[in-house]
Write an enzyme that holds these catalytic residues in place. Sequence first.
Site, PDB file in Angstrom:
ATOM      1  N   GLY A  10       0.869  -1.058  -0.146  1.00 55.36           N
ATOM      2  CA  GLY A  10       0.129   0.173  -0.172  1.00 55.36           C
ATOM      3  C   GLY A  10       0.860   1.281  -0.178  1.00 55.36           C
ATOM      4  N   GLN A  11       0.114   2.477  -0.026  1.00 58.60           N
ATOM      5  CA  GLN A  11       0.977   3.715  -0.190  1.00 58.60           C
ATOM      6  C   GLN A  11       1.874   3.640   1.171  1.00 58.60           C
ATOM      7  OE1 GLN A  11      -1.795   6.958  -2.305  1.00 58.60           O
ATOM      8  NE2 GLN A  11      -2.945   6.068  -0.425  1.00 58.60           N
ATOM      9  N   LEU A  12       1.191   3.551   2.206  1.00 60.65           N
ATOM     10  CA  LEU A  12       1.985   3.832   3.428  1.00 60.65           C
ATOM     11  C   LEU A  12       3.170   2.893   3.553  1.00 60.65           C
ATOM     12  CD1 LEU A  12       3.183   5.138   6.029  1.00 60.65           C
ATOM     13  CD2 LEU A  12       1.121   4.081   7.268  1.00 60.65           C
ATOM     14  N   ASP A  35      -3.222 -13.867   4.613  1.00 67.29           N
ATOM     15  CA  ASP A  35      -4.641 -13.440   4.643  1.00 67.29           C
ATOM     16  C   ASP A  35      -5.014 -13.007   6.207  1.00 67.29           C
ATOM     17  OD1 ASP A  35      -7.403 -13.141   4.842  1.00 67.29           O
ATOM     18  OD2 ASP A  35      -8.012 -15.170   4.038  1.00 67.29           O
ATOM     19  N   THR A  61     -10.012  -0.468   3.569  1.00 68.55           N
ATOM     20  CA  THR A  61     -10.362   1.089   3.542  1.00 68.55           C
ATOM     21  C   THR A  61     -11.316   1.323   2.495  1.00 68.55           C
ATOM     22  OG1 THR A  61      -8.429   1.003   1.899  1.00 68.55           O
ATOM     23  CG2 THR A  61      -7.872   1.537   4.100  1.00 68.55           C
ATOM     24  N   THR A 100      -7.420   6.218  11.680  1.00 68.64           N
ATOM     25  CA  THR A 100      -7.944   7.120  10.921  1.00 68.64           C
ATOM     26  C   THR A 100      -8.773   8.266  11.860  1.00 68.64           C
ATOM     27  OG1 THR A 100      -9.807   7.188   9.017  1.00 68.64           O
ATOM     28  CG2 THR A 100      -9.965   5.630  10.730  1.00 68.64           C
ATOM     29  N   TYR A 124     -16.989   1.931   8.550  1.00 70.00           N
ATOM     30  CA  TYR A 124     -15.422   1.702   8.503  1.00 70.00           C
ATOM     31  C   TYR A 124     -14.868   2.413   9.761  1.00 70.00           C
ATOM     32  CZ  TYR A 124     -10.831   3.424   7.126  1.00 70.00           C
ATOM     33  OH  TYR A 124      -9.461   4.083   7.238  1.00 70.00           O
ATOM     34  N   TRP A 146      -6.690  11.376   4.809  1.00 75.86           N
ATOM     35  CA  TRP A 146      -6.411  11.665   3.425  1.00 75.86           C
ATOM     36  C   TRP A 146      -5.206  11.438   2.898  1.00 75.86           C
ATOM     37  CZ3 TRP A 146      -9.037  17.414   2.331  1.00 75.86           C
ATOM     38  CH2 TRP A 146     -10.303  17.190   2.902  1.00 75.86           C
TER      39      TRP A 146
END
Length: 285
Positions: A10-12, A35, A61, A100, A124, A146
Amino acid sequence: MRVLITGAGGQLGRALQATAPGTVEISAIDVDDVDLTDAAMLTARLAVEAPEIIINAAAYTAVDRAEEEEDLALAINSDAVAIMVEAMEQSGGKLVHVSTDFVFDGTSSQAYQPDDARAPISAYGRTKAAGEDHLRDQDILVRTAWVYAAGGANFVRTMIRLMKERDELGVVADQIGAPTWATGLATTIWGLIEKGAAGTFHHSDAGEISWYDFAVAIAEEAQQIGLIERIPTIKPITTSDYPTPATRPAFSVLDSSTTRTVLGDTHTPWRENLRAMLKEEKALG
């Protein structure tokens, strides 16, 4: 120091690997490796990896889909966290967990402090709040919002694509928050680990804007470096103009002052980080 990063693709996860200190021995796993909904598989993998620290950058997410898949979201965002905490309890290690702004209801008139009361208004958000509840005093919780990065699936890259395709865009102007460049978030996480920190921290870029403001800035900065040829008409719309299955917080700015004090660094303005990300995006071709 042996560190296991979950959500490695992922991005992070990618940013954490790119910014890791040279003294850290990293293992990185993603959905293709383990998993997270399979408790036995996850427990076994954690035993094999035997990390001193886990940075949990993995999460369900899909905010809107979670309204129909809350059990699946809960398994990834909460049950898997409990398993990681148990593994660290047995080994004497520490969990660094990323959460988050969606754990808040968005009714505040000022930036949310780390110890402010949570009141999630979406599936979520509920599952992420449940995940937070498993952490111990010695663990690190980092809330953010964000998040975006070059090459990732995010608002910035979606806007650039749409700006190339359309002459006019409508972007929500009544949801207020602050963007987070994944590279800056990763740097903060490594800094908190290095400081031996524990407890709850917030991290996002400095400032507060709407999604509409963000879109206008993306257009201006992207055109300046040649990512888009022309700026389309960008119109502000309301949340009610663009209904979604999940309710979003109307105001979700996170107060990062405690984090900055602990790390002794500066709070980088969101537009400065946007500019850096767009340069990386251009370099990717």
